[in-house]
Design a protein around this motif. Sequence first.
Motif, PDB file in Angstrom:
ATOM      1  N   MET A  28       0.897  -1.228  -0.004  1.00 25.34           N
ATOM      2  CA  MET A  28      -0.093  -0.062  -0.094  1.00 25.34           C
ATOM      3  C   MET A  28       0.742   1.240   0.143  1.00 25.34           C
ATOM      4  N   MET A  29       0.625   2.150  -1.038  1.00 24.83           N
ATOM      5  CA  MET A  29       1.132   3.391  -0.899  1.00 24.83           C
ATOM      6  C   MET A  29       0.936   4.305   0.386  1.00 24.83           C
ATOM      7  N   ASP A  30       2.010   4.731   0.900  1.00 21.33           N
ATOM      8  CA  ASP A  30       2.076   5.442   2.248  1.00 21.33           C
ATOM      9  C   ASP A  30       1.941   6.917   2.119  1.00 21.33           C
ATOM     10  N   LEU A  31       0.840   7.537   1.760  1.00 22.90           N
ATOM     11  CA  LEU A  31       0.687   9.010   1.484  1.00 22.90           C
ATOM     12  C   LEU A  31      -0.328   9.543   2.782  1.00 22.90           C
ATOM     13  N   THR A  32       0.197  10.761   3.128  1.00 22.29           N
ATOM     14  CA  THR A  32      -0.535  11.172   4.171  1.00 22.29           C
ATOM     15  C   THR A  32      -1.379  12.404   3.693  1.00 22.29           C
ATOM     16  N   LEU A  33      -2.350  12.666   4.605  1.00 21.69           N
ATOM     17  CA  LEU A  33      -2.986  13.987   3.996  1.00 21.69           C
ATOM     18  C   LEU A  33      -2.216  15.137   4.031  1.00 21.69           C
ATOM     19  N   ARG A  34      -1.359  15.201   4.458  1.00 15.36           N
ATOM     20  CA  ARG A  34      -0.162  16.430   4.413  1.00 15.36           C
ATOM     21  C   ARG A  34       0.407  16.210   3.123  1.00 15.36           C
ATOM     22  N   ASP A  35       0.538  14.986   2.637  1.00 16.98           N
ATOM     23  CA  ASP A  35       1.479  14.864   1.165  1.00 16.98           C
ATOM     24  C   ASP A  35       0.184  15.225   0.213  1.00 16.98           C
ATOM     25  N   LEU A  36      -0.925  14.992   0.201  1.00 15.48           N
ATOM     26  CA  LEU A  36      -1.923  15.367  -0.793  1.00 15.48           C
ATOM     27  C   LEU A  36      -2.247  16.734  -0.864  1.00 15.48           C
ATOM     28  N   GLU A  37      -2.087  17.491   0.560  1.00 11.70           N
ATOM     29  CA  GLU A  37      -2.223  18.675   0.543  1.00 11.70           C
ATOM     30  C   GLU A  37      -0.967  19.667  -0.428  1.00 11.70           C
ATOM     31  N   TYR A  38       0.125  18.880  -0.203  1.00  5.31           N
ATOM     32  CA  TYR A  38       1.344  19.363  -0.710  1.00  5.31           C
ATOM     33  C   TYR A  38       1.191  19.441  -2.383  1.00  5.31           C
ATOM     34  N   VAL A  39       0.901  18.124  -2.673  1.00  2.89           N
ATOM     35  CA  VAL A  39       0.748  18.241  -4.199  1.00  2.89           C
ATOM     36  C   VAL A  39      -0.448  18.992  -4.731  1.00  2.89           C
ATOM     37  N   GLU A  40      -1.568  19.103  -4.003  1.00  2.00           N
ATOM     38  CA  GLU A  40      -2.606  20.056  -4.570  1.00  2.00           C
ATOM     39  C   GLU A  40      -2.297  21.496  -4.565  1.00  2.00           C
ATOM     40  N   MET A  41      -1.555  21.938  -3.699  1.00  2.00           N
ATOM     41  CA  MET A  41      -1.078  23.180  -3.567  1.00  2.00           C
ATOM     42  C   MET A  41       0.144  23.537  -4.479  1.00  2.00           C
ATOM     43  N   ILE A  42       0.826  22.517  -4.934  1.00  2.54           N
ATOM     44  CA  ILE A  42       1.973  22.970  -5.937  1.00  2.54           C
ATOM     45  C   ILE A  42       1.186  22.860  -7.364  1.00  2.54           C
ATOM     46  N   ALA A  43       0.016  21.960  -7.483  1.00  2.00           N
ATOM     47  CA  ALA A  43      -0.593  21.924  -8.863  1.00  2.00           C
ATOM     48  C   ALA A  43      -1.391  23.308  -8.802  1.00  2.00           C
ATOM     49  N   GLN A  44      -2.050  24.019  -7.754  1.00  2.00           N
ATOM     50  CA  GLN A  44      -2.697  25.254  -7.892  1.00  2.00           C
ATOM     51  C   GLN A  44      -1.542  26.319  -8.255  1.00  2.00           C
ATOM     52  N   GLU A  45      -0.500  26.230  -7.409  1.00  2.00           N
ATOM     53  CA  GLU A  45       0.306  27.546  -7.703  1.00  2.00           C
ATOM     54  C   GLU A  45       1.314  27.456  -8.791  1.00  2.00           C
ATOM     55  N   ARG A  46       1.552  25.890  -9.165  1.00  2.00           N
ATOM     56  CA  ARG A  46       2.348  25.872 -10.684  1.00  2.00           C
ATOM     57  C   ARG A  46       3.695  26.689 -10.171  1.00  2.00           C
ATOM     58  N   SER A  47       4.172  26.444  -8.829  1.00  2.00           N
ATOM     59  CA  SER A  47       5.369  27.132  -8.385  1.00  2.00           C
ATOM     60  C   SER A  47       5.713  26.355  -7.042  1.00  2.00           C
ATOM     61  N   ILE A  48       6.860  25.783  -6.566  1.00  2.00           N
ATOM     62  CA  ILE A  48       7.317  25.492  -5.397  1.00  2.00           C
ATOM     63  C   ILE A  48       7.385  26.492  -4.143  1.00  2.00           C
ATOM     64  N   THR A  49       8.046  27.709  -4.962  1.00  2.00           N
ATOM     65  CA  THR A  49       8.244  28.862  -3.896  1.00  2.00           C
ATOM     66  C   THR A  49       6.979  29.401  -3.429  1.00  2.00           C
ATOM     67  N   ARG A  50       5.952  29.492  -4.247  1.00  2.00           N
ATOM     68  CA  ARG A  50       4.777  30.167  -3.767  1.00  2.00           C
ATOM     69  C   ARG A  50       4.002  29.175  -3.151  1.00  2.00           C
ATOM     70  N   ALA A  51       3.828  27.806  -3.459  1.00  2.00           N
ATOM     71  CA  ALA A  51       3.397  26.707  -2.634  1.00  2.00           C
ATOM     72  C   ALA A  51       3.708  26.686  -1.311  1.00  2.00           C
ATOM     73  N   ALA A  52       5.140  26.669  -1.188  1.00  2.00           N
ATOM     74  CA  ALA A  52       5.844  26.687   0.135  1.00  2.00           C
ATOM     75  C   ALA A  52       5.419  27.800   0.951  1.00  2.00           C
ATOM     76  N   GLN A  69       9.885  15.100  -3.780  1.00  2.00           N
ATOM     77  CA  GLN A  69      10.670  14.043  -4.405  1.00  2.00           C
ATOM     78  C   GLN A  69      10.228  12.743  -3.731  1.00  2.00           C
ATOM     79  N   ARG A  70       9.915  12.906  -2.338  1.00  2.00           N
ATOM     80  CA  ARG A  70       9.671  11.704  -1.538  1.00  2.00           C
ATOM     81  C   ARG A  70       8.428  10.929  -2.051  1.00  2.00           C
ATOM     82  N   ILE A  71       7.694  11.928  -2.305  1.00  2.00           N
ATOM     83  CA  ILE A  71       6.085  11.401  -3.008  1.00  2.00           C
ATOM     84  C   ILE A  71       6.309  10.766  -4.245  1.00  2.00           C
ATOM     85  N   GLU A  72       6.849  11.402  -5.109  1.00  2.00           N
ATOM     86  CA  GLU A  72       7.428  10.828  -6.390  1.00  2.00           C
ATOM     87  C   GLU A  72       8.011   9.429  -6.295  1.00  2.00           C
TER      88      GLU A  72
END
Length: 300
Positions: free
Chosen positions: A1-25, A40-43
Amino acid sequence: MMDLTLRDLEYVEMIAQERSITRAAARLHMAQPALSQSLQRIERRLGVRLFERTSRHLAPTPAGDVLAAEARDLLASVQQAIVRTRVAGGLPEVLRVHVSESSLITPRRILAAARAHVPGAAIHQTTLPRRDVAENLLNGELTLAVAGSIRRAGLQSVKVRDERIGVLVGERHPLAGVDVVGPAQLADHPILSIDPEMSSWDAWVTSYLDDHGVTARWSKEVVFGLSTGSDILHDADTVMLTLESVGRDHLDGLVWRPMSPARSVPWFLTYREDSLRDSPAVAAVLRVVRRLAHDQGWTP
């Protein structure tokens, strides 16, 4: 089973929304290197690349698009589960409401009606940068928005009223003595600029004046909020385009004059479509606001 947390999902959703690691962070309140490492860990765990990166560009891959969309829905479902759990435990349902300009009479009356007639809800009012509102409605961080129309799949906007536009000036301003102001009369006066991060008002004013062959001359000051802006208007030169209801409020030393040709802007109540099914309080607020709009003569 893939071990992804809700926080991981929040990271991916925010990066996709912002199209920028800097702005998402920045929006996640974390350091940019830490977010890059988390991605990188999620990928690695998924075994697929989620984003294509260059020195100037970041965009989701097809796999990234899928996970970001699923993450948004899952995060919203978690928010709804928390709401239902709190209500089942006897706590009030919390409605987080974005208001584009909290000092204006229309949102004040909407919120007052909701508080009076939906006592089972706890209304938490906030004002977010306009670019964040749709995503926060979709992911469940916001429940409702009282603002202009928000067009996004999964959201529904209900018109509450139209308000006529006019000019707010100091009582010593040359335009204070006229009955109706035409666009050409604004060419010689600086127009008070409203923070574009918080509001799209400057863009609306620019479009309105462009339609009449007038180029907006913006003030050096940039403000957000009627009370702050009204202080500047006492210089007898600056003008502020604003709503008719402002002219009915008590503003010492200021006068409101309507614009001609007449133009109006709408107020909407926006919510996530499935919240009507999941939240009795949202459905109740919608009924209350529709009744308010009818009783006030805002809608037929």
